[in-house]
Write an enzyme that holds these catalytic residues in place. Structure first.
Site, PDB file in Angstrom:
ATOM      1  CB  CYS B 115      50.922  10.240  89.444  1.00  0.00           C
ATOM      2  SG  CYS B 115      49.940  10.232  90.967  1.00  0.00           S
ATOM      3  CB  CYS B 118      50.041   7.553  94.356  1.00  0.00           C
ATOM      4  SG  CYS B 118      49.955   5.771  94.598  1.00  0.00           S
ATOM      5  CB  SER B 119      50.681   4.804  90.888  1.00  0.00           C
ATOM      6  OG  SER B 119      49.521   4.525  91.659  1.00  0.00           O
ATOM      7  CB  CYS B 120      47.045   9.226  89.043  1.00  0.00           C
ATOM      8  SG  CYS B 120      46.218   9.147  90.644  1.00  0.00           S
TER       9      CYS B 120
END
Lengths: 103, 215
Positions: B115, B118-120
């Site tokens: 991702c 971010c952090s998906c």
């Protein structure tokens, strides 16, 4: 629009640091931020897009802070902006806890 | 509200690189205390959320999906055609897994997931992401130097194998269906699930080789 979060393809961040048997949370406060995130979300104090938007506007501070500090930033930013809390209240409560020697 | 208004507050909060770590802990505690006082949150509910994600949600869920796909061709087909529904068949759905796409590794194609923004990450099947997945080094390099990243993770991918990098986002999350290791014909679904690692479902690792089988 590019922002601090849009790091795909950027150079210079160094090696990928991995940790064996990594815990989900490294600090107690990270657990609380995670829980608070859900609590405030469920309470309708912000939506996910607002939350991401707040993080994506951190600017250079984005790179100087950890993942759950990003969450803390967004949570505080949105709670203050929607009038739920004030910075003065938060700072005052922090001073009280610091005086009690608890964190 | 325009952003100019709160940028000063940001500076106030984050300019101090060397602030003691307890400042963050104090701030979190202060916010929790104020919200509790106002009746806006219930601390015990927060405890329950944390416990759920620490103990009930994690990559063992995804491993069961993979093992079923390895042993049940009809399930594998459903998984690749409609990943969200096929994963939900095993009871895994919800927050951060609403729309899933499973991509299959083959001798010709190796998939990996990142991702960049971010952090998906697919929480229902893989749990919360590790720190490295959320970090700038992985997010930046996965898309510009995927083979270098795979090498760093110790994953051997031949030059003739195509590497596909999937950028998960807020709406859609990817998970890799790794190749079933050779020499596992005698293992049942449960035993196979034990071989499936978190990293193999992100595409930066391979499933474990069963104990006792030839290297």
């Amino acid at each position: 629009m590019n922002g601090c979060h849009d790091v795909g393809g950027m150079h210079g961040f160094g090696p990928i640091k991995r940790e064996d048997n990594e815990p989900y949370f490294h600090e107690k406060w990270e657990e609380r931020v995670f829980g608070l995130f859900f609590g405030c979300f469920a309470g309708g104090h912000y939506n996910l897009d607002e939350f991401r938007h707040s993080i994506e506007h951190m600017g250079p501070a984005y790179f100087q802070t950890s993942y759950y500090e990003h969450w803390l930033h967004a949570m505080q930013d949105l709670l203050v902006r929607n009038g739920t809390l004030t910075h003065a209240q938060i700072e005052q409560r922090m001073r009280e806890f610091a005086a009690q020697g608890s964190a | 509200m325009p952003h100019d208004g709160h940028d000063h507050d940001d500076d106030h909060d984050h300019d101090h690189h060397n602030r003691p770590p307890s400042d963050t802990a104090l701030r979190v505690k202060a916010i929790e205390s104020l919200l509790t006082e106002k009746g806006l949150i219930v601390p015990e509910a927060l405890d329950l959320i944390v416990q759920t994600y620490e103990s009930k949600v994690g990559p063992r869920n995804g491993a069961k999906v993979v093992a079923k796909a390895w042993t049940d061709p009809a399930y594998r087909k459903r998984l690749l055609e409609n990943s969200t529904a096929a994963i939900a068949e095993l009871g895994y759905s919800g927050v951060q897994g609403e729309d899933m796409v499973v991509v299959e590794n083959t001798p010709k194609v190796h998939n990996m997931v990142v991702c960049t923004l971010c952090s998906c990450y697919p929480w229902p099947t893989l749990g919360l992401p590790p720190v490295w997945y959320k970090s700038a080094p992985y997010r930046s390099r996965a898309v510009i130097d995927p083979r270098g990243v795979l090498e760093e993770f110790g994953v051997e991918v031949s030059a003739s194998t195509e590497v596909r990098v999937w950028d998960s986002n807020a709406e859609l999350r990817y998970m890799v269906l790794p190749m079933r290791p050779a020499g596992t014909e005698h293992l049942n679904e449960e035993q196979l699930a034990e071989l499936v690692t978190r990293d193999s479902m992100i595409g930066v690792g391979q499933p474990r080789v069963p104990i006792g089988s030839a290297p």
